[in-house]
Structures are given as C-alpha cells and as structure tokens.
Write an enzyme that holds these catalytic residues in place. Structure first.
Site, mmCIF file in Angstrom:
data_model
loop_
_atom_site.group_PDB
_atom_site.id
_atom_site.type_symbol
_atom_site.label_atom_id
_atom_site.label_comp_id
_atom_site.label_asym_id
_atom_site.label_seq_id
_atom_site.Cartn_x
_atom_site.Cartn_y
_atom_site.Cartn_z
ATOM 1 N N ASN A 122 4.563 -7.802 -12.322
ATOM 2 C CA ASN A 122 4.411 -6.554 -11.361
ATOM 3 C C ASN A 122 3.442 -6.139 -10.738
ATOM 4 O OD1 ASN A 122 6.907 -6.574 -13.069
ATOM 5 N ND2 ASN A 122 6.294 -4.654 -14.378
ATOM 6 N N GLY B 42 18.620 -3.006 -29.528
ATOM 7 C CA GLY B 42 19.656 -2.866 -30.563
ATOM 8 C C GLY B 42 19.251 -3.078 -31.882
ATOM 9 N N LYS C 272 23.717 -5.401 -22.454
ATOM 10 C CA LYS C 272 22.943 -5.125 -21.192
ATOM 11 C C LYS C 272 24.233 -4.693 -20.333
ATOM 12 C CE LYS C 272 18.869 -7.258 -21.087
ATOM 13 N NZ LYS C 272 18.778 -8.426 -20.380
ATOM 14 N N SER D 1 12.332 -7.412 -16.715
ATOM 15 C CA SER D 1 13.503 -7.851 -17.375
ATOM 16 C C SER D 1 14.391 -8.776 -16.650
ATOM 17 C CB SER D 1 14.297 -6.863 -17.950
ATOM 18 O OG SER D 1 14.502 -5.925 -17.163
ATOM 19 N N GLY E 251 25.622 -4.332 -29.490
ATOM 20 C CA GLY E 251 24.608 -4.959 -28.859
ATOM 21 C C GLY E 251 23.456 -5.010 -29.684
ATOM 22 N N GLU F 86 20.976 -6.985 -14.596
ATOM 23 C CA GLU F 86 21.561 -5.840 -14.591
ATOM 24 C C GLU F 86 21.449 -5.242 -13.156
ATOM 25 O OE1 GLU F 86 19.137 -3.774 -17.847
ATOM 26 O OE2 GLU F 86 21.005 -3.521 -18.762
ATOM 27 N N ASN G 148 12.613 1.306 -11.642
ATOM 28 C CA ASN G 148 13.361 -0.036 -11.939
ATOM 29 C C ASN G 148 14.054 -0.828 -10.509
ATOM 30 O OD1 ASN G 148 12.734 -0.510 -14.734
ATOM 31 N ND2 ASN G 148 14.734 0.620 -15.076
ATOM 32 N N GLY H 96 20.668 -6.856 -29.553
ATOM 33 C CA GLY H 96 19.718 -7.814 -29.255
ATOM 34 C C GLY H 96 18.197 -7.067 -29.458
ATOM 35 N N LYS I 270 13.709 6.941 -14.010
ATOM 36 C CA LYS I 270 13.439 5.501 -14.491
ATOM 37 C C LYS I 270 14.313 4.567 -13.412
ATOM 38 C CE LYS I 270 12.973 2.766 -18.424
ATOM 39 N NZ LYS I 270 13.694 2.330 -19.831
#
Ligand code: NAD
Length: 309
Positions: A203, A12, A77, A256, A7, A268, A189, A9, A185
C-alpha cells in the site's frame, strides 16, 4: 441469540469465535470441509498479540443441521454472496435479521433482493483477520464497526445487534444512514486494492511511486464524483487525501486483492471498482479509470485462476 455465520473464513471465524465466547449460540457454515472438521474436533483457535484462545462454535457444511436463526451473518467473499443468500434462505424465520459486513458495494442489495430488504442490515468493520490454517485464525487488526438498516433509521433490533457485537468485543455504532460509511470504505478500497494487485506493490509504495499515485488519485476522484452524483455525504472532506492517509498508515500491507490473486482466487473487483463503474453507468456518467482497473484485474484473474475461462 441463535446466530448462523455463512462463510466462516478469516472474518466469519473471528466474529463466530467471539460471539460464541460471550455465550451466544453460534453456527458456522462453510464449504471448506477441512476447516469445519478442525473446528468440530479441536475448537476454533484465535491468535492475537496477547496469545491464543479457543472458542467452541458449532460448525457444519450442511444448512439442514442449523434450523432457523435469529441473526444470519453473511461473511463470504462478495462473488459468493448471491449463492450463499439463496442457500441460506432456509434458515430464515419470520423475524430473522441478515447482517453483512463484507467489503464492497452491492452485497446488501443482493441480500435485499434474495432475502427481503426489510431483513437486511449492512455495515463496515475495521477488524482484520487472516486464516492461518484450518481451525486457526489470526486477529490482526482492531477498529470500529458501523452498522445500519438497509432501509435506514435506528430500529430497536439495530441497537440490539450493535450492543451484541460490542459485548463480543467489536466496538459497534448503530447508524441512522449507512450508505455514507459504505461509500467511504468503498472509495478507499477502490483506490488501493486493484492498483496494488495489478502492480504487486504494498500500500505505501502506491503513494511513493509517482505513476501509481497518479492513477490512485484519478480512480479516487472519479469514484468521489459518482458518490457526489448519488448525493452521498462521504465521512471525510478530501477523498484523495483520505485514501493517501490510509495507504501510508497501512504502508506494509499487501491488499486483500493482491493476496487473492497470489492465491489464485477470484477477487472482489466486481463489488469494488466494478460497483463504481456500474453506479456511474446508471447515472449516465463515465468511470474510465475504474473501468480499466476492473478490466486489468479480470485479465489477471483469467491468467491466474484456472476456473475462469
Ligand atoms: P475468506 O476467504 O477468509 O472467507 C470466506 C469464506 O467463505 C471461505 O472460508 C470460503 O470457504 C467460504 N465460502 C465461499 N463460498 C461459500 C458459500 N457459497 N457458502 C458458504 N461458505 C462459502 O474471506 P474473509 O477475509 O473472511 O472476508 C470475508 C468478507 O469480509 C469479504 O467481503 C472481505 O472483503 C471482508 N473483510 C475482510 C477483512 C479481513 O481482514 N479479512 C476485513 C474487513 C472486511
């Protein structure tokens, strides 16, 4: 050290570029042919406020090119974690460690199930990156990375990998117990991402708007109760105050998950609010606010992502 990153992206590529730049032998594997081709032909460009640098990791779409590695880093992801782990099994030697710094909760568990729990190291990172075009990423945020053994304890390899990441420019601490940081975390999220994706709000606006602030507080309080039932000692005392602080500090950010929906990508959600709902159910608790957030995001995925039936 020979490293494969599955991954490649935004994140990565960032980790691959930096690790290659400090002399590690890095293979990037991604399903995106244009990105892999661009890296092979022109190198991997990393844009920062200080300018642009080019790194030269090896890149492929084919696991057979790589051979066994010392360290496998999973940066797909979370919806693709199981598929990536199953394919990456052929890269494992007897001592290969497997690292995940993905967001959400459950990625490390999937890697432990598929590849063996004794191999897995999990963590969080406050680094931030965006894919600009094939072969070119923006390194937009810097911050601490924390890693810990899935099975707990400070091992020599954990310290070695923390030192390796730090040497590559990602200040990293080795933690005796990683679950508190993962949950710390996760709750941030869970409070921000789904709500911003559903409303389309940045946000900071989630706090300015009374209605979204109320939902955020309900989702966070519910998630914190699940963490407490699991006897997780969160890295902050007041979860609602912490998530509010983060939303204000990142006021102009579009989460995201909001970006994923805008780009018609699967989100996600299952690893974020979905993980809270699953853990709550396992404990015999209800998490209705997080459940509603999951259902709304799934409905939006159905509307926006054509591959969802
Ligand atoms: P991304 O979408 O930019 O990259 C994921 C890459 O995985 C893509 O290039 C995709 O082509 C590839 N991929 C998908 N399925 C694959 C498979 N089966 N095998 C190989 N490659 C496959 O995502 P990202 O922003 O780099 O995020 C990766 C993870 O890091 C996520 O869990 C995210 O939440 C987390 N994270 C991201 C940031 C950030 O700033 N981008 C910060 C912290 C954590």
């Amino acid at each position: 050290m020979k490293i494969a990153i599955i991954g490649a992206g935004a994140m990565g590529s960032l980790f691959g570029a930096r690790l290659a730049s400090v002399g590690e032998s890095v293979w990037l594997l991604d399903t995106s042919e244009p990105h892999v081709r661009a890296i092979r032909e022109k190198g991997l460009a990393v844009v920062t406020t200080k300018g642009e640098t080019i790194a030269f990791p090896q890149a492929t779409t084919d696991y057979a090119d790589i051979g066994t590695v010392d360290l496998l880093i999973i940066f797909v992801k979370s919806a693709a974690t199981r598929a990536a782990a199953e394919s990456a099994a052929e890269l494992l030697g007897p001592n290969t460690a497997v690292l995940t710094l993905q967001n959400g909760y459950g990625n490390a568990q999937v890697l432990a199930e598929v590849l063996g729990k004794e191999r897995v190291i999990a963590g969080t990172t406050a680094q931030g990156a965006t894919l600009l075009e094939p072969g070119r990423i923006l390194h937009g945020g810097d911050g601490l990375t924390h890693i810990g053994e899935f099975c707990g304890g400070i091992s020599p390899r954990l310290q070695q990998i923390a030192a390796l990441l730090s040497r590559a420019g990602f200040a990293t601490t080795a933690e005796n117990e990683i679950a508190p940081l993962l949950w710390g975390k996760l709750i941030i999220n869970a409070g921000i991402n789904a709500l911003s994706a559903i409303t389309g709000l940045e946000n900071g606006k989630l706090i300015e708007c009374g209605e979204t602030r109320t939902i955020l507080e309900m989702a966070v309080s519910e998630a914190a109760k699940v963490a407490a039932a699991l006897e997780i000692q969160l890295p902050y005392d007041d979860p609602v105050a912490e998530v509010t602080k983060v939303a204000i500090a990142t006021a102009k950010n579009r989460s995201s998950m909001l970006q994923d929906l805008d780009a018609a990508r699967i989100t996600e959600i299952d690893a974020i609010n979905g993980a809270i709902v699953r853990e709550a159910a396992r404990l015999g608790l209800a998490a209705p606010v997080n459940q509603v957030l999951v259902l709304l995001i799934k409905a939006l995925e159905r509307k926006k992502v054509s591959s969802v039936d």
